[in-house]
Motif scaffolding. Structure first.
Motif, mmCIF file in Angstrom:
data_model
loop_
_atom_site.group_PDB
_atom_site.id
_atom_site.type_symbol
_atom_site.label_atom_id
_atom_site.label_comp_id
_atom_site.label_asym_id
_atom_site.label_seq_id
_atom_site.Cartn_x
_atom_site.Cartn_y
_atom_site.Cartn_z
ATOM 1 N N LYS A 119 0.823 -1.203 0.000
ATOM 2 C CA LYS A 119 0.000 0.000 0.000
ATOM 3 C C LYS A 119 0.861 1.259 0.000
ATOM 4 O O LYS A 119 0.553 2.242 -0.692
ATOM 5 C CB LYS A 119 -0.913 0.002 1.222
ATOM 6 C CG LYS A 119 -1.994 -1.061 1.207
ATOM 7 C CD LYS A 119 -2.795 -1.049 2.504
ATOM 8 C CE LYS A 119 -3.846 -2.140 2.529
ATOM 9 N NZ LYS A 119 -4.581 -2.174 3.823
ATOM 10 N N SER A 188 -5.331 -7.785 -5.247
ATOM 11 C CA SER A 188 -6.293 -6.707 -5.017
ATOM 12 C C SER A 188 -5.624 -5.339 -5.100
ATOM 13 O O SER A 188 -6.101 -4.439 -5.807
ATOM 14 C CB SER A 188 -6.944 -6.886 -3.640
ATOM 15 O OG SER A 188 -7.796 -5.805 -3.341
ATOM 16 N N ILE A 189 -4.502 -5.182 -4.391
ATOM 17 C CA ILE A 189 -3.821 -3.876 -4.357
ATOM 18 C C ILE A 189 -3.243 -3.531 -5.718
ATOM 19 O O ILE A 189 -3.455 -2.432 -6.243
ATOM 20 C CB ILE A 189 -2.721 -3.882 -3.280
ATOM 21 C CG1 ILE A 189 -3.349 -4.023 -1.888
ATOM 22 C CG2 ILE A 189 -1.882 -2.601 -3.353
ATOM 23 C CD1 ILE A 189 -2.331 -4.161 -0.768
ATOM 24 N N ARG A 190 -2.512 -4.473 -6.313
ATOM 25 C CA ARG A 190 -1.870 -4.188 -7.600
ATOM 26 C C ARG A 190 -2.911 -4.104 -8.727
ATOM 27 O O ARG A 190 -2.731 -3.344 -9.682
ATOM 28 C CB ARG A 190 -0.845 -5.272 -7.917
ATOM 29 C CG ARG A 190 0.260 -5.373 -6.879
ATOM 30 C CD ARG A 190 1.081 -4.117 -6.780
ATOM 31 N NE ARG A 190 1.866 -3.905 -7.975
ATOM 32 C CZ ARG A 190 2.576 -2.803 -8.216
ATOM 33 N NH1 ARG A 190 2.563 -1.807 -7.340
ATOM 34 N NH2 ARG A 190 3.289 -2.682 -9.319
ATOM 35 N N ASN A 192 -5.972 -2.851 -8.455
ATOM 36 C CA ASN A 192 -6.552 -1.507 -8.378
ATOM 37 C C ASN A 192 -5.611 -0.465 -8.961
ATOM 38 O O ASN A 192 -6.048 0.480 -9.635
ATOM 39 C CB ASN A 192 -6.878 -1.162 -6.923
ATOM 40 C CG ASN A 192 -8.067 -1.943 -6.398
ATOM 41 O OD1 ASN A 192 -8.930 -2.362 -7.163
ATOM 42 N ND2 ASN A 192 -8.116 -2.140 -5.094
ATOM 43 N N LEU A 193 -4.310 -0.640 -8.699
ATOM 44 C CA LEU A 193 -3.329 0.310 -9.245
ATOM 45 C C LEU A 193 -3.253 0.205 -10.763
ATOM 46 O O LEU A 193 -3.126 1.218 -11.456
ATOM 47 C CB LEU A 193 -1.952 0.042 -8.633
ATOM 48 C CG LEU A 193 -1.557 0.865 -7.389
ATOM 49 C CD1 LEU A 193 -1.415 2.332 -7.743
ATOM 50 C CD2 LEU A 193 -2.555 0.693 -6.268
ATOM 51 N N LYS A 195 -5.684 -0.691 -12.708
ATOM 52 C CA LYS A 195 -6.909 -0.079 -13.221
ATOM 53 C C LYS A 195 -6.768 1.441 -13.263
ATOM 54 O O LYS A 195 -7.135 2.080 -14.264
ATOM 55 C CB LYS A 195 -8.086 -0.477 -12.335
ATOM 56 C CG LYS A 195 -9.418 0.105 -12.792
ATOM 57 C CD LYS A 195 -10.545 -0.328 -11.868
ATOM 58 C CE LYS A 195 -11.870 0.299 -12.297
ATOM 59 N NZ LYS A 195 -12.969 -0.071 -11.381
ATOM 60 N N LYS A 196 -6.222 2.032 -12.202
ATOM 61 C CA LYS A 196 -6.034 3.479 -12.173
ATOM 62 C C LYS A 196 -5.062 3.927 -13.256
ATOM 63 O O LYS A 196 -5.254 4.980 -13.883
ATOM 64 C CB LYS A 196 -5.523 3.906 -10.800
ATOM 65 C CG LYS A 196 -6.555 3.772 -9.689
ATOM 66 C CD LYS A 196 -5.981 4.216 -8.350
ATOM 67 C CE LYS A 196 -7.014 4.056 -7.240
ATOM 68 N NZ LYS A 196 -6.458 4.461 -5.909
ATOM 69 N N GLU A 199 -6.886 3.885 -16.502
ATOM 70 C CA GLU A 199 -7.849 4.987 -16.544
ATOM 71 C C GLU A 199 -7.143 6.302 -16.847
ATOM 72 O O GLU A 199 -7.653 7.141 -17.612
ATOM 73 C CB GLU A 199 -8.597 5.073 -15.222
ATOM 74 C CG GLU A 199 -9.605 3.945 -15.015
ATOM 75 C CD GLU A 199 -10.221 3.961 -13.637
ATOM 76 O OE1 GLU A 199 -9.685 4.682 -12.753
ATOM 77 O OE2 GLU A 199 -11.221 3.248 -13.417
#
Length: 230
Positions: A119, A188-190, A192-193, A195-196, A199
């Motif tokens: 994180k 989960s953490i990687r 989300n990163l 995806k960002k 985006e």
């Protein structure tokens, strides 16, 4: 002359009768001493298991971090050895419970440290970095990709080297000790990163398309950008 020789032979026989028991007893004493030394070594080895929980508890309570991770993992290895010993030789002992409790606490601390490192040091890759990487690597054809080494590609650094090494060490311990849930945390953490990052790349491409009067601008057609000043 013969009498002298016979007398000498008798004396040697008496000397042998006297010395042989002493020699045999000396050999027995040496074997006993060796057995005692081996027994003491084994006792010291066993006693060390009873001292493990007391010796490593301060390290486990402190928890792993960037400066004490190796010490922490060494303490966890001692706990695992003691846990295996007591489980096999004294499963009803109070010391087994102490060792097991510290081992569980240490494993939970490593799982938490793994999550916190991810994180703290994970960040989305900017659109500029992605485009620059694509532009730099665009010269490698499809046929050459399988033959190219990692050094042939521009690398996007995701973690500082020391953090990466700590993540590897912790993940190896978690994997070897049946704590596979760390993979879900990593995903989960990687995820989300990632995806960002995508985006941000999408938004960047939309802005570029809008500034080019609606023309579509692909990453391969975009010139290499300079990273924004820190």
């Amino acid at each position: 002359m013969i009498e002298i020789l016979c007398s000498f032979e008798k004396r040697l026989g008496k000397l042998e009768e006297t010395i042989l028991p002493v020699y045999q007893e000396t050999g027995n004493l040496q074997r006993r001493q060796e057995n005692i030394d081996k027994t003491l070594e084994e006792l010291d080895h066993v006693i060390n298991y009873y001292n493990v929980s007391k010796d490593v508890e301060p390290v486990i309570r402190e928890g792993p971090n960037g400066t004490t991770l190796h010490t922490f993992l060494e303490a966890m290895a001692k706990l695992k050895d003691a846990l295996d010993y007591f489980s096999s030789n004294n499963p009803g002992s109070l010391e087994l419970e102490n060792v097991r409790s510290l081992h569980v606490a240490g494993g939970n601390a490593l799982s938490h440290e793994f999550s916190e490192l991810l994180k703290k040091h994970s960040r989305p890759v900017s659109a500029i970095e992605i485009i620059n990487s694509i532009s730099a690597n665009d010269s490698v054809s499809g046929d050459e990709v399988s033959r190219a080494s990692s050094d042939d590609f521009t690398s996007i650094t995701h973690f500082p080297e020391d953090v990466l090494n700590n993540l590897i060490l912790i993940s190896e311990w978690l994997c070897n000790n049946d704590k596979g849930e760390y993979m879900n945390v990593y995903a989960s953490i990687r995820g989300n990163l990632m995806k960002k990052s995508l985006e941000q790349l999408r938004d960047h491409q939309r802005n570029c398309s809008g500034g080019s009067q609606g023309r579509h601008v692909s990453p391969n057609q975009t010139r290499k950008f300079a990273s924004p000043a820190a």
